[in-house]
Design a protein around this motif. Structure first.
Motif, PDB file in Angstrom:
ATOM      1  N   LEU A   1       0.921  -1.272  -0.042  1.00 16.88           N
ATOM      2  CA  LEU A   1       0.188   0.130   0.035  1.00 16.88           C
ATOM      3  C   LEU A   1       0.739   1.157   0.036  1.00 16.88           C
ATOM      4  O   LEU A   1       0.552   2.078  -0.630  1.00 16.88           O
ATOM      5  N   HIS A   2       2.119   1.086   0.833  1.00 17.10           N
ATOM      6  CA  HIS A   2       2.831   2.530   0.709  1.00 17.10           C
ATOM      7  C   HIS A   2       3.332   2.758  -0.618  1.00 17.10           C
ATOM      8  O   HIS A   2       3.831   3.974  -0.620  1.00 17.10           O
ATOM      9  N   ALA A   3       3.329   2.043  -1.544  1.00 14.54           N
ATOM     10  CA  ALA A   3       4.088   2.036  -2.805  1.00 14.54           C
ATOM     11  C   ALA A   3       2.546   2.756  -3.811  1.00 14.54           C
ATOM     12  O   ALA A   3       3.175   2.999  -4.987  1.00 14.54           O
ATOM     13  N   MET A   4       1.352   2.869  -3.461  1.00 13.70           N
ATOM     14  CA  MET A   4       0.677   3.157  -4.192  1.00 13.70           C
ATOM     15  C   MET A   4       0.343   4.698  -4.110  1.00 13.70           C
ATOM     16  O   MET A   4       0.696   5.392  -3.142  1.00 13.70           O
ATOM     17  N   CYS A   5      -0.595   5.285  -5.018  1.00 14.41           N
ATOM     18  CA  CYS A   5      -0.760   6.725  -5.076  1.00 14.41           C
ATOM     19  C   CYS A   5      -1.695   7.022  -3.829  1.00 14.41           C
ATOM     20  O   CYS A   5      -2.211   6.166  -3.042  1.00 14.41           O
ATOM     21  N   ALA A   6      -1.518   8.425  -3.528  1.00 17.84           N
ATOM     22  CA  ALA A   6      -2.550   8.981  -2.181  1.00 17.84           C
ATOM     23  C   ALA A   6      -3.843   8.505  -2.354  1.00 17.84           C
ATOM     24  O   ALA A   6      -4.614   8.173  -1.218  1.00 17.84           O
ATOM     25  N   GLN A   7      -4.453   8.614  -3.438  1.00 21.58           N
ATOM     26  CA  GLN A   7      -5.801   8.150  -3.692  1.00 21.58           C
ATOM     27  C   GLN A   7      -6.076   6.748  -3.359  1.00 21.58           C
ATOM     28  O   GLN A   7      -7.112   6.518  -2.742  1.00 21.58           O
TER      29      GLN A   7
END
Length: 415
Positions: free
Chosen positions: A186-192
């Motif tokens: 999850l940390h590597a995904m976009c803020a949205q």
């Protein structure tokens, strides 16, 4: 000079025939399936879209045109058509009428997003809504309507992508599996996507960011988590599409961009438009009417962007719309003829003939040039001799031939 707002486009008179064509095909096909037109306001209370479309969607988070009116009420230009129809269905007690309620709309919608080819901040949609039936037959009929329209309007390279996102019960189980799969990345995904993780993890599958798409590429498939009822419903939809010879592919990544969808979701894709291939999208939304304050009512429908459709048709040379032109031009010579031409034009219009005559005080040569450029079907030169004799020569502008006729018979000749 005041320029047009970014992301909007004028429809010019010479292009109107294209719009009239696709809109007339939409109305004709909708009528074949028993759908009648519905019209809702261009703006609604903002709460309608917050409750109906969903607070985790891009539309609500980023794209709505929202303003406060003079009474201090929050209003929003409609970003899509379905929520307004749901509100109309409840407020006008359409549920008390004959079910199913089958309606279509052709309406402008507004989304603040980066303008792209075929996607504008103000664009127009053809959409259909079927309320009152939870049957897979309704899903199949709505998909068949979309397919019929796209084929009849001239689109050929079509692919139907189909999926089921289940009901709230089986989706809850899928959300657990999806969150477990995504969790450590999850940390590597976009803020949205990080925001959606807790609120609506299914929406992560709709993210267009490449880094997020790479992470979700091998995510669990929602079709593996469908409950027995949802699975049976989805299998029946597929069976009915096969019976209608509508080809399709199962695509587990389709979730659509709006929170109100349940069970069947689908997209028609054209390979003629490149990366922006979706020309129609829809599905079932059984919880929407209840979400916006009504009694539980199953529903299914679709929305289709007309600008994008026209772009595909024009780019592929498949826009077979007949150009609209004036049937007859009356070319008067002299003041008396101008007065008589105006009177004659009025009479012919009452008989159903489209007629133009000179209102620019042009000479004969300039008038003939105008008639030629305007693609007029026929021309009558009207002078003193024609007025006195009651006889005219009607020139066919396509082949140059002429027919002599009594003034009283002009309408029947040019029709």
């Amino acid at each position: 000079m005041i320029n047009i707002p970014k992301g909007t486009k004028d429809m010019l008179p010479q292009d109107a025939y294209k719009w009239h064509y696709v809109e007339s095909v939409a109305r004709k096909v909708a009528a074949k399936f028993g759908f009648k037109e519905i019209r809702t306001p261009m703006f609604e209370h903002t709460e309608l879209f917050l409750r109906g479309v969903g607070e985790t969607t891009d539309i609500v988070n980023k794209e709505m045109y929202t303003f406060e009116d003079k009474g201090g009420r929050s209003m929003t230009l409609r970003p899509e058509g379905t929520a307004g129809v749901a509100r109309c269905f409840i407020e006008n007690a359409l549920f008390q009428g004959v079910m199913p309620m089958k309606a279509y709309y052709i309406a402008s919608v507004f989304r603040y997003e980066k303008p792209q080819n075929g996607r504008l901040r103000e664009h127009h949609q053809f959409g259909v809504e079927c309320y009152g039936s939870d049957s897979p037959y309704a899903d199949a009929e709505v998909i068949a309507l979309a397919y019929s329209f796209l084929k009849e309007v001239g689109l050929e390279s079509l692919e139907l992508n189909l999926n089921s996102i289940g009901c709230p019960n089986c989706r809850a189980e899928y959300n657990k599996a999806l969150k477990a799969y995504i969790g450590e990345n999850l940390h590597a995904m976009c803020a949205q996507c990080q925001t959606r993780f807790d609120k609506n993890p299914l929406r992560i599958l709709d993210c267009k960011e490449e880094k997020c798409k790479a992470i979700t590429a091998n995510a669990p498939k929602i079709t593996d988590f469908l409950c027995d009822d949802c699975k049976a419903h989805f299998e029946k939809v597929q069976s009915l599409l096969k019976r209608q010879n509508i080809p399709f592919s199962i695509n587990p990544s389709i979730v659509r961009g709006l929170d109100y969808y349940t069970r069947t979701v689908f997209e028609f894709v054209s390979t003629d438009i490149g990366a922006q291939g979706t020309v129609c999208g829809g599905g079932r939304y059984n919880n929407l009417v209840e979400e916006v304050g009504g009694k539980p009512t199953p529903a299914v429908g679709f929305g289709l962007g007309l600008e994008r459709l026209l772009l595909v048709l024009e780019n592929t040379g498949r826009l077979n719309a007949p150009k609209e032109c004036t049937r007859l031009y009356i070319l008067p010579i002299g003041d008396a003829a101008k007065d008589y031409a105006l009177q004659l034009a009025g009479s012919l219009r009452e008989q159903g003939v489209s007629v133009e005559t000179d209102i620019m005080d042009r000479g004969v040569k300039a008038q003939m040039k105008y008639a030629d450029k305007s693609a007029v079907g026929y021309v009558i030169v009207l002078g003193d001799d024609e007025i006195n004799s009651g006889r005219v020569r009607i020139k066919n502008m396509s082949d140059g031939s002429e027919i002599e006729s009594d003034v009283a018979d002009i309408a029947s000749v040019v029709k």
